[in-house]
Scaffold this motif. Structure first.
Motif, PDB file in Angstrom:
ATOM      1  N   ILE A 142      -5.494   4.443 -38.700  1.00  0.00           N
ATOM      2  CA  ILE A 142      -6.218   3.274 -39.214  1.00  0.00           C
ATOM      3  C   ILE A 142      -5.759   1.995 -38.520  1.00  0.00           C
ATOM      4  O   ILE A 142      -6.552   1.061 -38.349  1.00  0.00           O
ATOM      5  CB  ILE A 142      -6.121   3.157 -40.750  1.00  0.00           C
ATOM      6  N   ALA A 143      -4.499   1.946 -38.072  1.00  0.00           N
ATOM      7  CA  ALA A 143      -4.034   0.787 -37.309  1.00  0.00           C
ATOM      8  C   ALA A 143      -4.804   0.677 -35.998  1.00  0.00           C
ATOM      9  O   ALA A 143      -5.118  -0.429 -35.533  1.00  0.00           O
ATOM     10  CB  ALA A 143      -2.536   0.882 -37.052  1.00  0.00           C
ATOM     11  N   ALA A 144      -5.123   1.822 -35.387  1.00  0.00           N
ATOM     12  CA  ALA A 144      -5.898   1.825 -34.148  1.00  0.00           C
ATOM     13  C   ALA A 144      -7.299   1.269 -34.365  1.00  0.00           C
ATOM     14  O   ALA A 144      -7.965   0.851 -33.408  1.00  0.00           O
ATOM     15  CB  ALA A 144      -5.980   3.235 -33.578  1.00  0.00           C
ATOM     16  N   ARG A 145      -7.742   1.235 -35.626  1.00  0.00           N
ATOM     17  CA  ARG A 145      -9.045   0.670 -35.961  1.00  0.00           C
ATOM     18  C   ARG A 145      -8.929  -0.778 -36.420  1.00  0.00           C
ATOM     19  O   ARG A 145      -9.878  -1.331 -36.971  1.00  0.00           O
ATOM     20  CB  ARG A 145      -9.711   1.527 -37.051  1.00  0.00           C
ATOM     21  N   GLY A 146      -7.767  -1.380 -36.204  1.00  0.00           N
ATOM     22  CA  GLY A 146      -7.568  -2.789 -36.533  1.00  0.00           C
ATOM     23  C   GLY A 146      -7.142  -3.058 -37.956  1.00  0.00           C
ATOM     24  O   GLY A 146      -7.094  -4.215 -38.380  1.00  0.00           O
ATOM     25  N   LEU A 147      -6.817  -2.013 -38.707  1.00  0.00           N
ATOM     26  CA  LEU A 147      -6.397  -2.178 -40.101  1.00  0.00           C
ATOM     27  C   LEU A 147      -4.871  -2.143 -40.146  1.00  0.00           C
ATOM     28  O   LEU A 147      -4.266  -1.087 -40.276  1.00  0.00           O
ATOM     29  CB  LEU A 147      -7.000  -1.072 -40.972  1.00  0.00           C
ATOM     30  N   VAL A 148      -4.252  -3.313 -40.020  1.00  0.00           N
ATOM     31  CA  VAL A 148      -2.793  -3.358 -39.879  1.00  0.00           C
ATOM     32  C   VAL A 148      -2.086  -3.889 -41.126  1.00  0.00           C
ATOM     33  O   VAL A 148      -0.877  -3.686 -41.283  1.00  0.00           O
ATOM     34  CB  VAL A 148      -2.381  -4.189 -38.648  1.00  0.00           C
ATOM     35  N   ASP A 149      -2.807  -4.573 -41.996  1.00  0.00           N
ATOM     36  CA  ASP A 149      -2.233  -5.043 -43.257  1.00  0.00           C
ATOM     37  C   ASP A 149      -2.956  -4.324 -44.391  1.00  0.00           C
ATOM     38  O   ASP A 149      -4.151  -4.540 -44.607  1.00  0.00           O
ATOM     39  CB  ASP A 149      -2.384  -6.562 -43.410  1.00  0.00           C
TER      40      ASP A 149
END
Length: 219
Positions: A142-149
């Motif tokens: 999900i971080a690779a999809r820009g969801l970091v927080d």
């Protein structure tokens, strides 16, 4: 990536009754706070048990918060994330409606027909792990999809798994002035439980809100 777990419990640490029924533990001021925390994050996450028990929408209620997100160039709603190893999320669940994008985390062994039913709603299905969702791998996805927080709202099984994997950065717990009881009622952290080493937290703030207290911890 930052993972912020937020929950509301009774004085005796219960998230819900022994019937797994949702309880109104906090009040209007804390509901507004939770909405602000949601708005500040890229994603809002729950486990499938919460979806099955409560059918939450996980969307922002305050239109001003939606507008603020849009002003800073973010999507109007945070992405909804469901940890669901066996793809049990019902296709008609509110978390799969078109009010916000949704990512469902499943294990590679999830039944194909259930995965297909979820994908047919427009949700993104991300496989991580074989029989159960591998949380570190899933968060990489999900971080690779820009969801970091990411804000995590429960339930107890997911929260335990996150602590067990050492993934939690911040914990906020609203403790309401209610006793629920019940040896089978869900708690803040269920799962298998810790027996040798126990996560220790750093209490950084205590605040009275409504008829309860908000505890803030660094993890």
């Amino acid at each position: 990536m930052t993972i912020h777990v937020n929950a509301a419990t009774s004085v005796d640490g219960k998230l819900a009754s022994r019937r797994r029924e949702q309880l109104a533990i906090s009040g209007p001021a804390d509901f507004a706070r939770v909405d602000r925390v949601r708005a500040a994050n890229d994603a809002v996450m729950v486990g499938v048990g919460t979806v099955l028990a409560d059918d939450p929408s996980l969307t922002l209620d305050d239109p001003e918060l939606v507008a603020t997100r849009e002003e800073r160039g973010a999507p109007p709603q945070p992405t909804r994330v469901v940890a669901d190893s066996n793809a049990r999320t019902p296709p008609d669940a509110r978390v799969l409606d078109d009010a916000a994008p949704t990512v469902v985390l499943v294990a590679a062994g999830a039944p194909d027909e259930r995965v297909a039913a979820i994908e047919n709603t427009g949700a993104t299905v991300l496989a991580a792990g074989d029989e159960r969702v591998d949380l570190p791998m899933a968060f990489e996805g999900i971080a690779a999809r820009g969801l970091v927080d990411v804000m995590v709202e429960g339930g107890g099984e997911l929260i335990f798994s996150l602590f067990d994997a050492g993934l939690v950065d911040e914990l906020t717990v609203y403790v309401g002035s209610t006793i629920v009881g019940g040896r089978t009622a869900p708690t803040l952290a269920d799962g298998e439980g810790f027996v040798d080493e126990y996560p220790t937290l750093d209490l950084v703030d205590v605040e009275r809100i409504d008829d309860g207290v908000l505890l803030r911890y660094d993890c």
